[in-house]
Motif scaffolding. Sequence first.
Motif, PDB file in Angstrom:
ATOM      1  N   LEU A  90       0.866  -1.167   0.000  1.00 56.37           N
ATOM      2  CA  LEU A  90       0.000   0.000   0.000  1.00 56.37           C
ATOM      3  C   LEU A  90       0.905   1.220   0.000  1.00 56.37           C
ATOM      4  O   LEU A  90       1.797   1.331   0.836  1.00 56.37           O
ATOM      5  CB  LEU A  90      -0.899  -0.007   1.245  1.00 56.37           C
ATOM      6  CG  LEU A  90      -2.010   1.026   1.307  1.00 56.37           C
ATOM      7  CD1 LEU A  90      -3.045   0.766   0.223  1.00 56.37           C
ATOM      8  CD2 LEU A  90      -2.673   1.003   2.665  1.00 56.37           C
ATOM      9  N   ARG A  91       0.688   2.124  -0.949  1.00 54.69           N
ATOM     10  CA  ARG A  91       1.583   3.275  -1.086  1.00 54.69           C
ATOM     11  C   ARG A  91       0.809   4.576  -0.914  1.00 54.69           C
ATOM     12  O   ARG A  91      -0.098   4.889  -1.661  1.00 54.69           O
ATOM     13  CB  ARG A  91       2.245   3.257  -2.448  1.00 54.69           C
ATOM     14  CG  ARG A  91       3.310   4.317  -2.642  1.00 54.69           C
ATOM     15  CD  ARG A  91       3.964   4.263  -4.014  1.00 54.69           C
ATOM     16  NE  ARG A  91       4.319   2.931  -4.455  1.00 54.69           N
ATOM     17  CZ  ARG A  91       5.466   2.322  -4.174  1.00 54.69           C
ATOM     18  NH1 ARG A  91       6.363   2.924  -3.439  1.00 54.69           N
ATOM     19  NH2 ARG A  91       5.698   1.111  -4.616  1.00 54.69           N
ATOM     20  N   ASP A  92       1.181   5.342   0.112  1.00 56.91           N
ATOM     21  CA  ASP A  92       0.668   6.690   0.360  1.00 56.91           C
ATOM     22  C   ASP A  92      -0.858   6.782   0.322  1.00 56.91           C
ATOM     23  O   ASP A  92      -1.419   7.616  -0.382  1.00 56.91           O
ATOM     24  CB  ASP A  92       1.286   7.687  -0.627  1.00 56.91           C
ATOM     25  CG  ASP A  92       2.771   7.866  -0.393  1.00 56.91           C
ATOM     26  OD1 ASP A  92       3.218   7.713   0.757  1.00 56.91           O
ATOM     27  OD2 ASP A  92       3.489   8.172  -1.356  1.00 56.91           O
ATOM     28  N   LEU A  93      -1.512   5.939   1.111  1.00 57.71           N
ATOM     29  CA  LEU A  93      -2.959   6.043   1.255  1.00 57.71           C
ATOM     30  C   LEU A  93      -3.268   7.319   2.029  1.00 57.71           C
ATOM     31  O   LEU A  93      -2.741   7.549   3.114  1.00 57.71           O
ATOM     32  CB  LEU A  93      -3.512   4.835   2.017  1.00 57.71           C
ATOM     33  CG  LEU A  93      -4.998   4.890   2.347  1.00 57.71           C
ATOM     34  CD1 LEU A  93      -5.839   4.796   1.078  1.00 57.71           C
ATOM     35  CD2 LEU A  93      -5.372   3.789   3.320  1.00 57.71           C
ATOM     36  N   CYS A  94      -4.114   8.170   1.472  1.00 57.05           N
ATOM     37  CA  CYS A  94      -4.458   9.452   2.096  1.00 57.05           C
ATOM     38  C   CYS A  94      -5.477   9.223   3.206  1.00 57.05           C
ATOM     39  O   CYS A  94      -6.599   8.802   2.950  1.00 57.05           O
ATOM     40  CB  CYS A  94      -5.010  10.410   1.053  1.00 57.05           C
ATOM     41  SG  CYS A  94      -5.416  12.022   1.724  1.00 57.05           S
TER      42      CYS A  94
END
Length: 170
Positions: free
Chosen positions: A35-39
């Motif tokens: 998971l990359r940079d979930l806001c």
Amino acid sequence: MLVQEIVFKNFYTAFLSVRVQRPGPSGSRRWVTCLRDLCLMPCPHTEEGSQDYFCLRRHQMLCDMDQVTAMRFILRQPSPVWLHFTIEDLQIFPPGQKSPQKDFPSWLSQLTPPEQPASLHGELPDPEKVSTEVQQMWVLTEVIRARQAAARIGRFDVDGCYDVNLLSYT
């Protein structure tokens, strides 16, 4: 370990990345970004989303969540407004284990869909009356502004304290 869901409460974390360690070729272990940079906070400088609960499901991940031996949560908060940020109440659920969102009372999970908003046609206030009231509020604001003291109150001590911070930081 198989991972089906990850549930947590945010505490002022703006972005979340998740890396998992899985077995690689010839018994080695390797880290993979799932998971990359979930806001988590739409605007890192405001409180929106800062203390919300989140549920990350298996289908949201960029990689397979099978044979996970370790997990790494990478938290980012680019705003200088929040000095401390973390995630709380972290729970990891394997497939088949009941996650908390299924434990809602039946009355909450069976809510009826929202009704259509009532038509406001013909129910709007009289524009002349609204205009008059707004003008009266503006006049009162100007009167209060004109009556404010021109002299500033200087520094003062309270019970022997030298510095008193009267601002509220929220």
